[in-house]
Scaffold this motif. Sequence first.
Motif, PDB file in Angstrom:
ATOM      1  N   UNK A  44      63.329  15.955  47.946  1.00  0.00           N
ATOM      2  CA  UNK A  44      64.008  17.213  48.250  1.00  0.00           C
ATOM      3  C   UNK A  44      65.463  16.950  48.625  1.00  0.00           C
ATOM      4  N   UNK A  45      65.683  15.954  49.458  1.00  0.00           N
ATOM      5  CA  UNK A  45      67.054  15.618  49.860  1.00  0.00           C
ATOM      6  C   UNK A  45      67.908  15.234  48.653  1.00  0.00           C
ATOM      7  N   UNK A  46      67.318  14.406  47.791  1.00  0.00           N
ATOM      8  CA  UNK A  46      68.073  13.937  46.633  1.00  0.00           C
ATOM      9  C   UNK A  46      68.414  15.085  45.688  1.00  0.00           C
ATOM     10  N   UNK A  47      67.420  15.843  45.278  1.00  0.00           N
ATOM     11  CA  UNK A  47      67.626  16.866  44.258  1.00  0.00           C
ATOM     12  C   UNK A  47      68.298  18.128  44.789  1.00  0.00           C
ATOM     13  N   UNK A  48      67.786  18.664  45.883  1.00  0.00           N
ATOM     14  CA  UNK A  48      68.346  19.902  46.413  1.00  0.00           C
ATOM     15  C   UNK A  48      69.622  19.618  47.212  1.00  0.00           C
ATOM     16  N   UNK A  49      69.594  18.547  48.000  1.00  0.00           N
ATOM     17  CA  UNK A  49      70.754  18.216  48.821  1.00  0.00           C
ATOM     18  C   UNK A  49      71.994  17.889  48.013  1.00  0.00           C
ATOM     19  N   UNK A  50      71.813  17.371  46.801  1.00  0.00           N
ATOM     20  CA  UNK A  50      72.955  17.030  45.954  1.00  0.00           C
ATOM     21  C   UNK A  50      73.290  18.101  44.927  1.00  0.00           C
ATOM     22  N   UNK A  51      72.497  19.172  44.881  1.00  0.00           N
ATOM     23  CA  UNK A  51      72.734  20.214  43.878  1.00  0.00           C
ATOM     24  C   UNK A  51      74.088  20.875  44.104  1.00  0.00           C
ATOM     25  N   UNK A  52      74.843  20.944  43.035  1.00  0.00           N
ATOM     26  CA  UNK A  52      76.195  21.511  43.081  1.00  0.00           C
ATOM     27  C   UNK A  52      76.297  22.625  42.045  1.00  0.00           C
ATOM     28  N   UNK A  53      76.709  23.812  42.486  1.00  0.00           N
ATOM     29  CA  UNK A  53      76.931  24.932  41.570  1.00  0.00           C
ATOM     30  C   UNK A  53      78.271  24.741  40.882  1.00  0.00           C
ATOM     31  N   UNK A  54      78.273  24.827  39.564  1.00  0.00           N
ATOM     32  CA  UNK A  54      79.517  24.717  38.806  1.00  0.00           C
ATOM     33  C   UNK A  54      79.577  25.836  37.773  1.00  0.00           C
ATOM     34  N   UNK A  55      80.788  26.191  37.383  1.00  0.00           N
ATOM     35  CA  UNK A  55      80.992  27.212  36.358  1.00  0.00           C
ATOM     36  C   UNK A  55      81.834  26.623  35.251  1.00  0.00           C
TER      37      UNK A  55
END
Length: 148
Positions: A73-84
């Motif tokens: 969870x930390x790896x995948x969600x914690x590093x998730x970055x919204x980009x456009x």
Amino acid sequence: MFRGVTQLSLDAKGRIAIPARYRGELMSKCSGHLIVTADPSKCLLVYPQPAWEPIEQRLNSLSSFNPKTRSLQRLLIGNASDVEMDSAGRILVAPPLRGFAGLSKEVVLVGQGEKFELWDEGQWNLQIEDALSFSEDDMPPELDGFSL
């Protein structure tokens, strides 16, 4: 459905240009809104936002009392970055994510169905070499009987 390998270059600001053949689909599916996150394989995953949301919901629904689950969870969600995607079809890859995946100037975007993997070109080449050394003795049970 995203497939194929495309060699790209990171610009000085850490942006990559999404290949033109995917831009229309990404604009229609998610208005160019993507999620970039870390993968345990030391590459980055790039998802259209609608494809990412059920994954994030599923990860969040898992118990955080299990240390391995919590780490994922930390790896995948914690590093998730919204980009456009910008008007030129580029996305900015955040410096921490570039560092995590060891991205240099030359990168590879690999279509994987509903998502992309973003690899440093040298690391991608090592992955391919590893795949070429695959033998029948190393065959995972779920591929038993699989034929191309």
